[in-house]
Scaffold this motif. Sequence first.
Motif, PDB file in Angstrom:
ATOM      1  N   GLU A  62     -70.642 113.118 -26.043  1.00  0.00           N
ATOM      2  CA  GLU A  62     -70.087 111.785 -26.320  1.00  0.00           C
ATOM      3  C   GLU A  62     -68.751 111.917 -27.038  1.00  0.00           C
ATOM      4  OE1 GLU A  62     -72.760 109.235 -28.436  1.00  0.00           O
ATOM      5  OE2 GLU A  62     -71.296 107.628 -28.669  1.00  0.00           O
ATOM      6  N   GLY A  63     -67.784 111.141 -26.560  1.00  0.00           N
ATOM      7  CA  GLY A  63     -66.460 111.176 -27.169  1.00  0.00           C
ATOM      8  C   GLY A  63     -65.475 112.073 -26.439  1.00  0.00           C
ATOM      9  N   LYS A  64     -65.975 112.951 -25.587  1.00  0.00           N
ATOM     10  CA  LYS A  64     -65.096 113.847 -24.844  1.00  0.00           C
ATOM     11  C   LYS A  64     -64.562 113.173 -23.582  1.00  0.00           C
ATOM     12  CE  LYS A  64     -65.642 117.480 -27.473  1.00  0.00           C
ATOM     13  NZ  LYS A  64     -64.510 118.031 -28.277  1.00  0.00           N
ATOM     14  N   ASN A  65     -63.460 113.730 -23.089  1.00  0.00           N
ATOM     15  CA  ASN A  65     -62.864 113.243 -21.844  1.00  0.00           C
ATOM     16  C   ASN A  65     -63.444 114.005 -20.665  1.00  0.00           C
ATOM     17  OD1 ASN A  65     -61.209 111.834 -23.609  1.00  0.00           O
ATOM     18  ND2 ASN A  65     -59.517 113.289 -23.426  1.00  0.00           N
ATOM     19  N   LEU A  66     -63.375 113.411 -19.496  1.00  0.00           N
ATOM     20  CA  LEU A  66     -63.864 114.092 -18.297  1.00  0.00           C
ATOM     21  C   LEU A  66     -63.125 113.594 -17.060  1.00  0.00           C
ATOM     22  CD1 LEU A  66     -66.155 112.175 -16.428  1.00  0.00           C
ATOM     23  CD2 LEU A  66     -66.919 112.003 -18.815  1.00  0.00           C
ATOM     24  N   THR A  67     -63.160 114.431 -16.017  1.00  0.00           N
ATOM     25  CA  THR A  67     -62.513 114.076 -14.754  1.00  0.00           C
ATOM     26  C   THR A  67     -63.429 114.397 -13.586  1.00  0.00           C
ATOM     27  OG1 THR A  67     -60.317 114.527 -15.661  1.00  0.00           O
ATOM     28  CG2 THR A  67     -60.516 114.497 -13.260  1.00  0.00           C
ATOM     29  N   ILE A  68     -63.483 113.484 -12.651  1.00  0.00           N
ATOM     30  CA  ILE A  68     -64.239 113.662 -11.410  1.00  0.00           C
ATOM     31  C   ILE A  68     -63.248 113.591 -10.258  1.00  0.00           C
ATOM     32  CG2 ILE A  68     -66.021 112.680  -9.914  1.00  0.00           C
ATOM     33  CD1 ILE A  68     -67.212 111.373 -12.471  1.00  0.00           C
ATOM     34  N   ASN A  69     -63.416 114.471  -9.283  1.00  0.00           N
ATOM     35  CA  ASN A  69     -62.473 114.521  -8.163  1.00  0.00           C
ATOM     36  C   ASN A  69     -63.118 114.147  -6.837  1.00  0.00           C
ATOM     37  OD1 ASN A  69     -60.035 115.569  -9.513  1.00  0.00           O
ATOM     38  ND2 ASN A  69     -61.362 117.309  -9.957  1.00  0.00           N
ATOM     39  N   CYS A  70     -62.299 113.601  -5.967  1.00  0.00           N
ATOM     40  CA  CYS A  70     -62.735 113.215  -4.628  1.00  0.00           C
ATOM     41  C   CYS A  70     -61.647 113.676  -3.661  1.00  0.00           C
ATOM     42  CB  CYS A  70     -62.922 111.706  -4.561  1.00  0.00           C
ATOM     43  SG  CYS A  70     -63.421 111.050  -2.950  1.00  0.00           S
ATOM     44  N   THR A  71     -62.004 114.544  -2.709  1.00  0.00           N
ATOM     45  CA  THR A  71     -61.017 115.158  -1.825  1.00  0.00           C
ATOM     46  C   THR A  71     -61.363 114.944  -0.366  1.00  0.00           C
ATOM     47  OG1 THR A  71     -60.608 116.864  -3.475  1.00  0.00           O
ATOM     48  CG2 THR A  71     -59.833 117.301  -1.250  1.00  0.00           C
ATOM     49  N   SER A  72     -60.350 114.653   0.430  1.00  0.00           N
ATOM     50  CA  SER A  72     -60.534 114.473   1.866  1.00  0.00           C
ATOM     51  C   SER A  72     -59.567 115.380   2.620  1.00  0.00           C
ATOM     52  CB  SER A  72     -60.268 113.012   2.243  1.00  0.00           C
ATOM     53  OG  SER A  72     -60.262 112.855   3.645  1.00  0.00           O
ATOM     54  N   SER A  73     -59.973 115.815   3.790  1.00  0.00           N
ATOM     55  CA  SER A  73     -59.097 116.631   4.633  1.00  0.00           C
ATOM     56  C   SER A  73     -58.143 115.747   5.435  1.00  0.00           C
ATOM     57  CB  SER A  73     -59.924 117.497   5.582  1.00  0.00           C
ATOM     58  OG  SER A  73     -60.758 116.672   6.368  1.00  0.00           O
ATOM     59  N   LYS A  74     -58.423 114.451   5.421  1.00  0.00           N
ATOM     60  CA  LYS A  74     -57.593 113.510   6.154  1.00  0.00           C
ATOM     61  C   LYS A  74     -56.978 112.510   5.187  1.00  0.00           C
ATOM     62  CE  LYS A  74     -60.670 113.791  10.153  1.00  0.00           C
ATOM     63  NZ  LYS A  74     -61.538 113.025  11.088  1.00  0.00           N
ATOM     64  N   THR A  75     -55.924 111.891   5.625  1.00  0.00           N
ATOM     65  CA  THR A  75     -55.288 110.870   4.805  1.00  0.00           C
ATOM     66  C   THR A  75     -56.258 109.726   4.552  1.00  0.00           C
ATOM     67  OG1 THR A  75     -53.140 111.429   5.706  1.00  0.00           O
ATOM     68  CG2 THR A  75     -53.333 109.282   4.659  1.00  0.00           C
ATOM     69  N   LEU A  76     -56.279 109.294   3.306  1.00  0.00           N
ATOM     70  CA  LEU A  76     -57.184 108.216   2.914  1.00  0.00           C
ATOM     71  C   LEU A  76     -56.482 106.870   2.988  1.00  0.00           C
ATOM     72  CD1 LEU A  76     -58.650 110.049  -0.203  1.00  0.00           C
ATOM     73  CD2 LEU A  76     -59.864 109.607   1.928  1.00  0.00           C
ATOM     74  N   TYR A  77     -57.091 105.927   3.611  1.00  0.00           N
ATOM     75  CA  TYR A  77     -56.572 104.568   3.649  1.00  0.00           C
ATOM     76  C   TYR A  77     -57.575 103.679   2.950  1.00  0.00           C
ATOM     77  CZ  TYR A  77     -53.471 106.519   7.135  1.00  0.00           C
ATOM     78  OH  TYR A  77     -52.541 107.290   7.773  1.00  0.00           O
ATOM     79  N   GLY A  78     -57.309 103.401   1.686  1.00  0.00           N
ATOM     80  CA  GLY A  78     -58.305 102.641   0.949  1.00  0.00           C
ATOM     81  C   GLY A  78     -59.332 103.578   0.348  1.00  0.00           C
ATOM     82  N   LEU A  79     -59.146 103.951  -0.888  1.00  0.00           N
ATOM     83  CA  LEU A  79     -60.078 104.822  -1.594  1.00  0.00           C
ATOM     84  C   LEU A  79     -60.719 103.986  -2.699  1.00  0.00           C
ATOM     85  CD1 LEU A  79     -60.638 106.818  -4.218  1.00  0.00           C
ATOM     86  CD2 LEU A  79     -61.210 107.714  -1.961  1.00  0.00           C
ATOM     87  N   TYR A  80     -62.046 104.047  -2.764  1.00  0.00           N
ATOM     88  CA  TYR A  80     -62.789 103.199  -3.690  1.00  0.00           C
ATOM     89  C   TYR A  80     -63.616 104.070  -4.628  1.00  0.00           C
ATOM     90  CZ  TYR A  80     -61.926 100.008   0.208  1.00  0.00           C
ATOM     91  OH  TYR A  80     -61.341  99.282   1.207  1.00  0.00           O
ATOM     92  N   TRP A  81     -63.725 103.635  -5.848  1.00  0.00           N
ATOM     93  CA  TRP A  81     -64.618 104.286  -6.806  1.00  0.00           C
ATOM     94  C   TRP A  81     -65.704 103.291  -7.197  1.00  0.00           C
ATOM     95  CZ3 TRP A  81     -65.077 109.255  -7.971  1.00  0.00           C
ATOM     96  CH2 TRP A  81     -63.996 110.112  -7.740  1.00  0.00           C
ATOM     97  N   TYR A  82     -66.957 103.816  -7.221  1.00  0.00           N
ATOM     98  CA  TYR A  82     -68.113 103.012  -7.595  1.00  0.00           C
ATOM     99  C   TYR A  82     -68.917 103.752  -8.653  1.00  0.00           C
ATOM    100  CZ  TYR A  82     -67.158 100.869  -3.070  1.00  0.00           C
ATOM    101  OH  TYR A  82     -66.557 100.252  -2.006  1.00  0.00           O
ATOM    102  N   LYS A  83     -69.702 102.961  -9.378  1.00  0.00           N
ATOM    103  CA  LYS A  83     -70.637 103.540 -10.333  1.00  0.00           C
ATOM    104  C   LYS A  83     -72.030 102.998 -10.024  1.00  0.00           C
ATOM    105  CE  LYS A  83     -71.803 103.652 -15.230  1.00  0.00           C
ATOM    106  NZ  LYS A  83     -71.535 103.056 -16.558  1.00  0.00           N
ATOM    107  N   GLN A  84     -73.001 103.837 -10.221  1.00  0.00           N
ATOM    108  CA  GLN A  84     -74.362 103.435  -9.927  1.00  0.00           C
ATOM    109  C   GLN A  84     -75.284 103.843 -11.067  1.00  0.00           C
ATOM    110  OE1 GLN A  84     -75.952 105.321  -6.480  1.00  0.00           O
ATOM    111  NE2 GLN A  84     -78.024 104.688  -6.965  1.00  0.00           N
ATOM    112  N   LYS A  85     -76.089 102.891 -11.502  1.00  0.00           N
ATOM    113  CA  LYS A  85     -77.134 103.210 -12.465  1.00  0.00           C
ATOM    114  C   LYS A  85     -78.478 103.055 -11.770  1.00  0.00           C
ATOM    115  CE  LYS A  85     -74.934 102.215 -16.858  1.00  0.00           C
ATOM    116  NZ  LYS A  85     -75.042 101.497 -18.142  1.00  0.00           N
ATOM    117  N   TYR A  86     -79.464 103.749 -12.289  1.00  0.00           N
ATOM    118  CA  TYR A  86     -80.778 103.751 -11.669  1.00  0.00           C
ATOM    119  C   TYR A  86     -81.323 102.337 -11.523  1.00  0.00           C
ATOM    120  CZ  TYR A  86     -85.635 104.699 -10.634  1.00  0.00           C
ATOM    121  OH  TYR A  86     -86.868 104.705 -10.042  1.00  0.00           O
TER     122      TYR A  86
END
Lengths: 110, 113
Positions: A15-39
């Motif tokens: 808790e309190g630390k920074n973090l980074t998550i990455n999302c990579t595609s081999s093709k050009t992205l048109y419209g990239l979305y980030w979502y969060k999900q809880k149980y």
Amino acid sequence: SQELEQSPQSLIVQEGKNLTINCTSSKTLYGLYWYKQKYGEGLIFLMMLQKGGEEKSHEKITAKLDEKKQQSSLHITASQPSHAGIYLCGADRSASKIIFGSGTRLSIRP
Amino acid sequence: GAGVSQSPSNKVTEKGKDVELRCDPISGHTALYWYRQRLGQGLEFLIYFQGNSAPDKSGLPSDRFSAERTGESVSTLTIQRTQQEDSAVYLCASSPVGTDTQYFGPGTRLTVL
């Protein structure tokens, strides 16, 4: 293999630390979305990025799309227990097809 | 094994008509979710079924939208008196018990003329 690769698959952060998550595609992205999900809940839309180099922030979460539009990163500053969950990136592959990454499970250690 | 399937893959309808979209979840998955994505927007949560519990309908945009699921099997999303703003890709996802990983279907593209 996934069209959208997410890394890491899971992350445990103090808790309190920074973090980074990455999302990579081999093709050009048109419209990239980030979502969060809880149980037991549906996906929560966080942000959408469309332009190369675009960066958006919401509270302590910042998402960026690189200039080539093939990679996006999600950065959380000063993580809190409420940030725990699964983070999923999604992209429009065509007018009728939406693809998703495999997700990153984030746990916050008190 | 078989994943989540949805039918039809594409549906074009006239304004005012009713449409029914179908989702076949992965066998044994207790949770089922419906979402829609309109052009240029993120996914919108519509409804969530978990086993035999009362569904979470908090995301349904109007009373023209309804969904049913019998037990842990097929679900149908019905849109009555369709409007042009209902045009979207409708996605279904399912999850097995004890996990929050959602497995998505290919979606149904609905176009309301």
